[in-house]
Every structure is written in structure tokens, then in C-alpha cells.
Design an enzyme around this catalytic site. Structure first.
Site, PDB file in Angstrom:
ATOM      1  N   GLU A  64      -5.350  -5.458  10.596  1.00  0.00           N
ATOM      2  CA  GLU A  64      -4.364  -4.403  10.784  1.00  0.00           C
ATOM      3  C   GLU A  64      -4.641  -3.688  12.106  1.00  0.00           C
ATOM      4  O   GLU A  64      -5.453  -2.751  12.147  1.00  0.00           O
ATOM      5  CB  GLU A  64      -4.442  -3.381   9.647  1.00  0.00           C
ATOM      6  CG  GLU A  64      -4.161  -3.956   8.286  1.00  0.00           C
ATOM      7  CD  GLU A  64      -3.527  -2.923   7.359  1.00  0.00           C
ATOM      8  OE1 GLU A  64      -2.457  -3.208   6.826  1.00  0.00           O
ATOM      9  OE2 GLU A  64      -4.087  -1.817   7.209  1.00  0.00           O
ATOM     10  N   GLU A  82      -6.787   4.313   8.088  1.00  0.00           N
ATOM     11  CA  GLU A  82      -6.576   5.752   7.831  1.00  0.00           C
ATOM     12  C   GLU A  82      -7.822   6.362   7.175  1.00  0.00           C
ATOM     13  O   GLU A  82      -8.150   7.518   7.408  1.00  0.00           O
ATOM     14  CB  GLU A  82      -5.320   5.959   6.969  1.00  0.00           C
ATOM     15  CG  GLU A  82      -4.057   5.716   7.789  1.00  0.00           C
ATOM     16  CD  GLU A  82      -2.840   5.289   6.988  1.00  0.00           C
ATOM     17  OE1 GLU A  82      -2.859   5.383   5.749  1.00  0.00           O
ATOM     18  OE2 GLU A  82      -1.864   4.829   7.621  1.00  0.00           O
ATOM     19  N   SER A 130       3.366  -2.523  10.340  1.00  0.00           N
ATOM     20  CA  SER A 130       4.824  -2.503  10.494  1.00  0.00           C
ATOM     21  C   SER A 130       5.488  -3.834  10.129  1.00  0.00           C
ATOM     22  O   SER A 130       6.413  -4.281  10.800  1.00  0.00           O
ATOM     23  CB  SER A 130       5.203  -2.076  11.916  1.00  0.00           C
ATOM     24  OG  SER A 130       4.739  -0.755  12.169  1.00  0.00           O
ATOM     25  N   ASN A 179       0.861  -1.190   0.000  1.00  0.00           N
ATOM     26  CA  ASN A 179       0.000   0.000   0.000  1.00  0.00           C
ATOM     27  C   ASN A 179       0.896   1.239   0.000  1.00  0.00           C
ATOM     28  O   ASN A 179       1.491   1.577   1.013  1.00  0.00           O
ATOM     29  CB  ASN A 179      -0.885  -0.044   1.265  1.00  0.00           C
ATOM     30  CG  ASN A 179      -1.686   1.227   1.461  1.00  0.00           C
ATOM     31  OD1 ASN A 179      -1.813   2.053   0.551  1.00  0.00           O
ATOM     32  ND2 ASN A 179      -2.238   1.390   2.659  1.00  0.00           N
ATOM     33  N   TRP A 180       0.965   1.903  -1.150  1.00  0.00           N
ATOM     34  CA  TRP A 180       1.866   3.056  -1.280  1.00  0.00           C
ATOM     35  C   TRP A 180       1.354   4.292  -0.532  1.00  0.00           C
ATOM     36  O   TRP A 180       2.086   5.268  -0.369  1.00  0.00           O
ATOM     37  CB  TRP A 180       2.038   3.427  -2.754  1.00  0.00           C
ATOM     38  CG  TRP A 180       2.820   2.452  -3.587  1.00  0.00           C
ATOM     39  CD1 TRP A 180       3.132   1.139  -3.282  1.00  0.00           C
ATOM     40  CD2 TRP A 180       3.401   2.701  -4.881  1.00  0.00           C
ATOM     41  NE1 TRP A 180       3.850   0.572  -4.307  1.00  0.00           N
ATOM     42  CE2 TRP A 180       4.033   1.515  -5.303  1.00  0.00           C
ATOM     43  CE3 TRP A 180       3.434   3.807  -5.724  1.00  0.00           C
ATOM     44  CZ2 TRP A 180       4.701   1.405  -6.526  1.00  0.00           C
ATOM     45  CZ3 TRP A 180       4.096   3.699  -6.947  1.00  0.00           C
ATOM     46  CH2 TRP A 180       4.725   2.514  -7.329  1.00  0.00           C
ATOM     47  N   LYS A 181       0.083   4.271  -0.161  1.00  0.00           N
ATOM     48  CA  LYS A 181      -0.547   5.445   0.483  1.00  0.00           C
ATOM     49  C   LYS A 181      -0.346   6.693  -0.387  1.00  0.00           C
ATOM     50  O   LYS A 181      -0.463   6.609  -1.604  1.00  0.00           O
ATOM     51  CB  LYS A 181       0.003   5.643   1.898  1.00  0.00           C
ATOM     52  CG  LYS A 181      -0.077   4.364   2.739  1.00  0.00           C
ATOM     53  CD  LYS A 181       0.134   4.616   4.186  1.00  0.00           C
ATOM     54  CE  LYS A 181       0.229   3.294   4.920  1.00  0.00           C
ATOM     55  NZ  LYS A 181       0.161   3.418   6.354  1.00  0.00           N
ATOM     56  N   HIS A 186      -9.435   0.896   4.988  1.00  0.00           N
ATOM     57  CA  HIS A 186      -8.162   1.054   5.700  1.00  0.00           C
ATOM     58  C   HIS A 186      -8.384   1.953   6.917  1.00  0.00           C
ATOM     59  O   HIS A 186      -9.191   2.886   6.862  1.00  0.00           O
ATOM     60  CB  HIS A 186      -7.122   1.674   4.752  1.00  0.00           C
ATOM     61  CG  HIS A 186      -5.732   1.638   5.322  1.00  0.00           C
ATOM     62  ND1 HIS A 186      -5.302   2.571   6.233  1.00  0.00           N
ATOM     63  CD2 HIS A 186      -4.709   0.777   5.123  1.00  0.00           C
ATOM     64  CE1 HIS A 186      -4.050   2.275   6.575  1.00  0.00           C
ATOM     65  NE2 HIS A 186      -3.670   1.196   5.914  1.00  0.00           N
ATOM     66  N   GLY A 201       2.303   1.935  10.876  1.00  0.00           N
ATOM     67  CA  GLY A 201       3.222   3.074  10.745  1.00  0.00           C
ATOM     68  C   GLY A 201       3.890   3.461  12.051  1.00  0.00           C
ATOM     69  O   GLY A 201       4.515   4.514  12.148  1.00  0.00           O
ATOM     70  N   GLY A 258       2.906  -1.298   4.374  1.00  0.00           N
ATOM     71  CA  GLY A 258       2.904   0.136   4.110  1.00  0.00           C
ATOM     72  C   GLY A 258       4.329   0.625   3.864  1.00  0.00           C
ATOM     73  O   GLY A 258       4.888   0.470   2.777  1.00  0.00           O
ATOM     74  N   GLY A 259       4.926   1.189   4.898  1.00  0.00           N
ATOM     75  CA  GLY A 259       6.248   1.815   4.785  1.00  0.00           C
ATOM     76  C   GLY A 259       7.293   0.997   4.030  1.00  0.00           C
ATOM     77  O   GLY A 259       7.992   1.518   3.151  1.00  0.00           O
TER      78      GLY A 259
HETATM   79  C1  PEP Z   1      -0.740  -0.160   6.032  1.00  0.00           C
HETATM   80  O1  PEP Z   1      -0.783   0.994   5.656  1.00  0.00           O
HETATM   81  O2  PEP Z   1      -1.642  -0.926   5.677  1.00  0.00           O
HETATM   82  C2  PEP Z   1       0.377  -0.570   6.888  1.00  0.00           C
HETATM   83  C3  PEP Z   1       0.325  -1.748   7.405  1.00  0.00           C
HETATM   84  O3  PEP Z   1       1.395   0.342   7.068  1.00  0.00           O
HETATM   85  P1  PEP Z   1       2.824   0.037   7.777  1.00  0.00           P
HETATM   86  O4  PEP Z   1       3.352  -1.233   7.168  1.00  0.00           O
HETATM   87  O5  PEP Z   1       3.664   1.230   7.455  1.00  0.00           O
HETATM   88  O6  PEP Z   1       2.561  -0.131   9.244  1.00  0.00           O
END
Ligand code: PEP
Length: 256
Positions: free
Chosen positions: A169, A99, A215, A10-12, A97, A175, A236-237
Site C-alpha cells: 500500500e 495509518e 485508491s 477495510n472499513w476504517k 496499516h 485515500g 478502503g473508500g
Molecule cells: C486502505 O485503507 O487500506 C486503502 C487502501 O484505502 P483507499 O482504498 O481509500 O485508498
């Protein structure tokens, strides 16, 4: 039943321009070429979807959207619909998600509508559920997640459910660098699978992919992905660097 592993990135809201997207996509194309077993998907921002589909054509890397409208077309300024994603070449779409729930007031009912829109247009929805830290500390994580799953899947029939993927999640792990321990994650994944079994049947529950997100990094991926009920990762990251994303895909493949 043996399920595959799916690693989705997920590039966000990254990168900020097409130049950055092109660079990342080219690197992913090269770095991910050796992998032949795990499912792989990337979810760039809407404006970069065509670019991603173009650069990744003839690879095993699928493309998805990060969100979609519950509406199909019409006077809904700023929205992007399921048929638009489909015609751009998407196979997946992230729905609900945390967010989106947190910053854009998405509700369980909205999530349900979006899943129906995705299914109608043959997109595989990756439906995010997860509790906040406060809810976990109050011992409410199972009831919160169960309610999210029940509401999300409301009125989705046994004959329609097959493409649905759930991503657990925990909000406190997204994050933050804090990951659920493999034991915590496995316990929740099993709980989700049992909830799906109660809603549908054992066969559907056993076949459903349940991803973990929060994460996930190269150094914790293998242990998380080795858990019996963890069928992949929503990253994500760590998906913004081709090397770290490739290491997570490698961890998934090493278990298959
Ligand atoms: C996500 O955005 O779905 C996520 C899991 O982010 P991160 O890996 O950065 O925690």
C-alpha cells in the site's frame, strides 16, 4: 502456480453506528451472493465485529479485525487481542496499516509481534507495507519496503509463514485518489515476492498472496488485478458502498 484473488474491505472508522453497519452488511450479503471464486473479507471496527459475523454467517464473506494487540491478555487498557478476535469469529486481521504507523507510532518491531500473536491464534495476518511519496521520489521505495518486509517477518519460521498475506500500500496512494500504475504496482509486487523468496524459498514466495491497496476503485480494479503478481486488493473508500465493493470483487473474479 495459480493463486486465488482476495478482495478485502477495510472499513476504517466507518460507519459511525450499528445502524449504518447493519445496512451495509445486509447490502453486502445480497450484492456479493453471486460470487463463488474470489476470496472476500470485510474488516469493520471492533464494536461491529459480532454484528458482521452474525449477518454474514452462511456466506463466503469472511470477517477480520483492523488491528490487534501484541499482548494476549492482562492490564493493557483499550487493547483487543488475537484470541478475542478469534473468538468473535474473525479469520483475518490487518497489521501495520500505514495509518497505524503514521498516527499511532506503530513500529516494524510491533508489527512483527502482532503477526506472531495472530499466527498463534490462527488468524490470517494482512501485513501492510509501503513507501511514502518522499521516499519514492528519493528512489528509496524498494529499500524501504524490503526493510519493512524483513522486519515484519523476522523470526517467523518456514513452517509458520503460510497464512501471512502482504498488502503493498504505497502511502501516497491511500485515500488520495492517486493509484500506483499497474506497472509500478506489479514491479513492487514482484520485488516483494523475490524478497520473500530470499527470506524463505521459491515455493513459499509463489504461494504467498500479495494484495495491492491504494485508491482501488471499480474503474481501475481489473487492470491492477490482472497483473501477474497482484493477488487481490485491500480496499478502503470503495468498500463502504456495497455496489462499488461488489464491482471490485467482480473484477477479481473475472480474472480467475
Ligand atoms: C486502505 O485503507 O487500506 C486503502 C487502501 O484505502 P483507499 O482504498 O481509500 O485508498
Amino acid at each position: 502456480m495459480s493463486r486465488t484473488k482476495l478482495i478485502a474491505g477495510n472499513w476504517k472508522l466507518n460507519p459511525v453506528d450499528d445502524k449504518g453497519a447493519l445496512e451495509l452488511l445486509r447490502q453486502l450479503r445480497t450484492r456479493l451472493a453471486p460470487f463463488t471464486k474470489a476470496g472476500i473479507a470485510v474488516m469493520p471496527p471492533f464494536t461491529m465485529l459480532h454484528l458482521a459475523v452474525d449477518i454474514l454467517k452462511d456466506t463466503r464473506i469472511a470477517v477480520g479485525g483492523q488491528n490487534l494487540s501484541g499482548e494476549e491478555s492482562g492490564a493493557f487498557t483499550g487493547e483487543v487481542s488475537a484470541p478475542m478476535l478469534k473468538s468473535a469469529g474473525c479469520e483475518y486481521v490487518i497489521i501495520g496499516h500505514s495509518e497505524r504507523r503514521q498516527f499511532f507510532n506503530e513500529t516494524d518491531q510491533g508489527v512483527n509481534r502482532k503477526i506472531m500473536a495472530a499466527l498463534k491464534h490462527a488468524l490470517n495476518p494482512i501485513v501492510c507495507v509501503g513507501e511514502t511519496l518522499e521516499q519514492r521520489e528519493a528512489g528509496q521505495e524498494e529499500s524501504v519496503v524490503r526493510e519493512q518486509v524483513v522486519q515484519a517477518l523476522s523470526e517467523i519460521k518456514t513452517t509458520e509463514i503460510h497464512p501471512v498475506i502482504i498488502a503493498y500500500e504505497p502511502v501516497w496512494a491511500i485515500g488520495t485518489g492517486r493509484t500506483a500504475s499497474p506497472t509500478q504496482a506489479q514491479a513492487m509486487h514482484l520485488f516483494i515476492r523475490r524478497s520473500v523468496e530470499e527470506l524463505y524459498d521459491a515455493q513459499i514466495a509463489q504461494a504467498m498472496l500479495i494484495l495491492y491497496g491504494g485508491s482501488v476503485k471499480p474503474d481501475n480494479a481489473r487492470e491492477l488485478l490482472s497483473q501477474k503478481d497482484i493477488d487481490g486488493a485491500l480496499v478502503g473508500g470503495a468498500c463502504l458502498k456495497a455496489d462499488s465493493f461488489a464491482e471490485i470483487v467482480a473484477a477479481g473474479e473475472s480474472i480467475l
